[in-house]
Design an enzyme around this catalytic site. Sequence first.
Site, PDB file in Angstrom:
ATOM      1  N   ARG A   1      -5.562  -8.815  -8.675  1.00 58.63           N
ATOM      2  CA  ARG A   1      -6.608  -9.717  -9.171  1.00 58.63           C
ATOM      3  C   ARG A   1      -7.129  -9.205 -10.502  1.00 58.63           C
ATOM      4  NH1 ARG A   1      -8.322 -12.824  -5.175  1.00 58.63           N
ATOM      5  NH2 ARG A   1     -10.048 -13.556  -6.429  1.00 58.63           N
ATOM      6  N   LEU A   2      -7.517 -10.138 -11.361  1.00 58.52           N
ATOM      7  CA  LEU A   2      -8.221  -9.732 -12.587  1.00 58.52           C
ATOM      8  C   LEU A   2      -9.650  -9.383 -12.203  1.00 58.52           C
ATOM      9  CD1 LEU A   2      -7.125 -12.156 -15.447  1.00 58.52           C
ATOM     10  CD2 LEU A   2      -6.866  -9.665 -15.355  1.00 58.52           C
TER      11      LEU A   2
ATOM     12  N   GLY B   1       0.795  -1.231   0.000  1.00 60.64           N
ATOM     13  CA  GLY B   1       0.000   0.000   0.000  1.00 60.64           C
ATOM     14  C   GLY B   1       0.821   1.272   0.000  1.00 60.64           C
ATOM     15  N   SER B   2       2.054   1.210  -0.536  1.00 57.08           N
ATOM     16  CA  SER B   2       2.829   2.460  -0.549  1.00 57.08           C
ATOM     17  C   SER B   2       2.233   3.448  -1.560  1.00 57.08           C
ATOM     18  CB  SER B   2       4.309   2.188  -0.827  1.00 57.08           C
ATOM     19  OG  SER B   2       4.498   1.653  -2.102  1.00 57.08           O
TER      20      SER B   2
ATOM     21  N   HIS C   1       1.073   0.223 -13.377  1.00 60.98           N
ATOM     22  CA  HIS C   1       1.839  -0.996 -13.644  1.00 60.98           C
ATOM     23  C   HIS C   1       3.317  -0.631 -13.776  1.00 60.98           C
ATOM     24  CE1 HIS C   1       2.457  -5.105 -14.985  1.00 60.98           C
ATOM     25  NE2 HIS C   1       3.297  -4.609 -15.883  1.00 60.98           N
TER      26      HIS C   1
ATOM     27  N   ASN D   1      -5.367   1.732 -13.481  1.00 56.89           N
ATOM     28  CA  ASN D   1      -4.376   0.879 -12.820  1.00 56.89           C
ATOM     29  C   ASN D   1      -2.986   1.455 -13.038  1.00 56.89           C
ATOM     30  OD1 ASN D   1      -3.307  -1.503 -11.530  1.00 56.89           O
ATOM     31  ND2 ASN D   1      -2.775  -2.297 -13.558  1.00 56.89           N
TER      32      ASN D   1
ATOM     33  N   ARG E   1     -16.077 -15.585  -7.779  1.00 52.75           N
ATOM     34  CA  ARG E   1     -15.461 -14.259  -7.954  1.00 52.75           C
ATOM     35  C   ARG E   1     -16.543 -13.214  -8.185  1.00 52.75           C
ATOM     36  NH1 ARG E   1     -11.034 -13.412 -12.149  1.00 52.75           N
ATOM     37  NH2 ARG E   1     -12.509 -14.276 -13.625  1.00 52.75           N
TER      38      ARG E   1
HETATM   39  C1  GAR Z   1       3.318  -1.224  -7.484  1.00 55.62           C
HETATM   40  O1  GAR Z   1       4.664  -1.159  -7.896  1.00 55.62           O
HETATM   41  C2  GAR Z   1       2.403  -1.400  -8.675  1.00 55.62           C
HETATM   42  O2  GAR Z   1       2.889  -0.771  -9.820  1.00 55.62           O
HETATM   43  C3  GAR Z   1       2.396  -2.898  -8.834  1.00 55.62           C
HETATM   44  O3  GAR Z   1       2.344  -3.387  -7.523  1.00 55.62           O
HETATM   45  C4  GAR Z   1       3.077  -2.500  -6.677  1.00 55.62           C
HETATM   46  C5  GAR Z   1       2.261  -2.266  -5.429  1.00 55.62           C
HETATM   47  O4  GAR Z   1       3.034  -1.644  -4.456  1.00 55.62           O
HETATM   48  N1  GAR Z   1       1.273  -3.333  -9.598  1.00 55.62           N
HETATM   49  C6  GAR Z   1       1.310  -4.348 -10.468  1.00 55.62           C
HETATM   50  O5  GAR Z   1       2.301  -5.025 -10.655  1.00 55.62           O
HETATM   51  C7  GAR Z   1       0.010  -4.586 -11.216  1.00 55.62           C
HETATM   52  N2  GAR Z   1       0.171  -5.566 -12.235  1.00 55.62           N
HETATM   53  P1  GAR Z   1       2.332  -0.944  -3.201  1.00 55.62           P
HETATM   54  O6  GAR Z   1       1.354  -1.963  -2.594  1.00 55.62           O
HETATM   55  O7  GAR Z   1       3.442  -0.626  -2.260  1.00 55.62           O
HETATM   56  O8  GAR Z   1       1.620   0.272  -3.694  1.00 55.62           O
END
Ligand code: GAR
Length: 204
Positions: free
Chosen positions: A94-95, A14-15, A112, A110, A68
């Site tokens: 999750r999808l 959750g950063s 990525h 989203n 789901r």
């Molecule tokens: C982030 O780097 C985000 O881009 C990635 O998960 C991380 C979550 O970090 N998302 C994916 O890979 C989606 N396919 P966080 O929980 O510290 O925000």
Amino acid sequence: MNYSRIAVFASGQGSNFAALAQAQREGRLGGGVIELLVSDRPEAPVAQRAQEAGIASLLLRPKDFDSREQYEARIVEELKRREIGLIVLAGYMRLITPVLLAPYEGRIINIHPSLLPAFAGKDAIGQALDYGVKLTGVTVHFVDGGMDTGPVIAQRALAVEDGDTADSLAERIHRIEYELYPEVVAAFAAGKIKLDGRKATVRQ
Ligand code: GAR
């Protein structure tokens, strides 16, 4: 359309959620307000962060539902009750099914950690390192029914350096995410993002 009532979905640390909450506190979210955290992992650190930030959370285990679709129907009920206009996925692993997608089409985004369409799916940072690319980055995109396939809204690139590890690269990618995501969410909340086919534009 009012995009200012926001739900953030997250599964892990959750950063990015914290960066968005901080942007809101500092008046950098375009008038957007994070009304709700949705997490599929009640034990994830992001739940604690929401509590500390005083943001309501809906914490559900998908396996407690028959399907789901039923899991997502419960989420949609809560989103409607809170009149959520924008869904921000921030490490939600999750999808999404049509149960959530259909009522919120064009209103789910989203982030990525790669320059899509390169390295979609899991462990994008590891995939980029293993491939040996010299440039990678961050993408914010609309969510559609596929895996990281929706129209791109914003991208930022960074160089992969000799000797980078997954951790060192992730750290620089995260720093970009914490800047870029609040900017895009602010533009969305202010109604400045338009989508025409696959072309997303941000009005200044
Ligand atoms: C982030 O780097 C985000 O881009 C990635 O998960 C991380 C979550 O970090 N998302 C994916 O890979 C989606 N396919 P966080 O929980 O510290 O925000």
